[in-house]
Scaffold this motif. Sequence first.
Motif, mmCIF file in Angstrom:
data_model
loop_
_atom_site.group_PDB
_atom_site.id
_atom_site.type_symbol
_atom_site.label_atom_id
_atom_site.label_comp_id
_atom_site.label_asym_id
_atom_site.label_seq_id
_atom_site.Cartn_x
_atom_site.Cartn_y
_atom_site.Cartn_z
ATOM 1 N N UNK A 299 0.943 -1.070 -0.069
ATOM 2 C CA UNK A 299 -0.001 0.067 -0.043
ATOM 3 C C UNK A 299 1.021 1.431 0.023
ATOM 4 N N UNK A 300 1.786 1.168 0.778
ATOM 5 C CA UNK A 300 2.781 2.413 0.840
ATOM 6 C C UNK A 300 4.275 1.938 0.457
ATOM 7 N N UNK A 301 4.681 1.769 -0.755
ATOM 8 C CA UNK A 301 5.922 1.257 -1.116
ATOM 9 C C UNK A 301 7.107 2.012 -0.204
ATOM 10 N N UNK A 302 8.146 1.092 0.220
ATOM 11 C CA UNK A 302 9.165 1.581 1.006
ATOM 12 C C UNK A 302 8.818 2.094 2.359
ATOM 13 N N UNK A 306 4.383 -0.171 5.178
ATOM 14 C CA UNK A 306 3.761 -0.175 3.936
ATOM 15 C C UNK A 306 3.126 -1.592 3.477
ATOM 16 N N UNK A 307 3.565 -2.748 3.775
ATOM 17 C CA UNK A 307 2.747 -3.918 3.487
ATOM 18 C C UNK A 307 1.785 -4.301 4.315
ATOM 19 N N UNK A 308 0.762 -4.740 3.689
ATOM 20 C CA UNK A 308 -0.509 -5.294 4.294
ATOM 21 C C UNK A 308 -0.881 -6.502 4.128
ATOM 22 N N UNK A 309 -0.817 -7.269 5.335
ATOM 23 C CA UNK A 309 -1.274 -8.960 5.063
ATOM 24 C C UNK A 309 -2.666 -9.063 4.799
ATOM 25 N N UNK A 310 -2.842 -10.201 3.869
ATOM 26 C CA UNK A 310 -4.294 -10.789 3.856
ATOM 27 C C UNK A 310 -4.446 -11.994 4.062
#
Length: 353
Positions: A299-302, A306-310
Amino acid sequence: MEISEIIIAGDTPGVEWRLPVFRFKGSRREAPRVYMQAALHANELPGTALSHFLLERLRQANADGAILGDITVVPQANPIGSAQSHFGELQGRFDLGSRTNFNRDFPLISLGGRDKLLDDLDRHSAMDRLKRHLLHMALGADLVLDLHCDDEGLQYAYIDEAFWPEAADLATALDMKAVFLSDGESSVFEEAVCHAWKNETEGRKKTALPGRLSVTVELRGTRDVYPETSQKDAEGMWQFLLGRGVIAGARTDLPTFAGKVVPLDNIEMIRAPEAGAILFHRDIGESVKAGDLVATIIARPGMPDGAVEVRAPQDGLIVTRVSTRFARRRSDLMKIACAQPSGAACKPGTLEA
């Protein structure tokens, strides 16, 4: 065999659409009548390829006198959608003029109202005239097969509970991995057909429809259009028609259906919690456990967060997955067929728009 065209006048001057229809006359009045259409969503072409190879065999069967029941095939059921290209990409799911899904808003009528579908057609839009012609043809049959495909998916089908388990022969013949038992609460094509049959007699709704079938067949994904798979699908459909007594001939013994059978309430629609690039950790055909990581949304690189788990909400089989690798917030990612009902709130009827 008879080949005819239904002409759909356009909504602007100088435009018309032509709908080719293939008809085979059966030799036995008591044999089931079949209606089959493909590419109602015009960019879903595995069914068109299946129809092409099946029609080759039907022409030979016709020459051999082996057609027992009337058969109608519409290999490309949506010439309006086939002509819709936006920046070089075919837009076959939604009518660009009305923003309506081509497989929604079919008239919900009683079977006795079939002939009225074609009355005063000029007062309807081209898209609604097309839908009325398709539904009119289907309601003259006993077995109705609407051939679609998913984005990326296994072979599966939507089948009304009224036809199950009788329809297991179709699921086995087409090597389906799953069957979704639909609730009859929408206006998609196969449910509009079923609605008319259930309401054949005014004021008395049927719950069982022996000898009839209306089904949406999902022939894997949009890119799965190959000679080998299409010929295999056509062979499966041939075996189904043999088994139902539509065509004369020896059939292959089919095993008991071994795929998943789940009601729509048991389908987990996995959606993106935020917008971003999609990293899939699991593929179609894989079984997952509750809590398994199935995708990550960047979702928000860097950024550190920024990483959202599903994660999978419960155990199940991944039946479909989107082919795009960018998600909008709440856009669909996967369908997982599960043993228990989903805890997510959902509306009756179709799983997707």
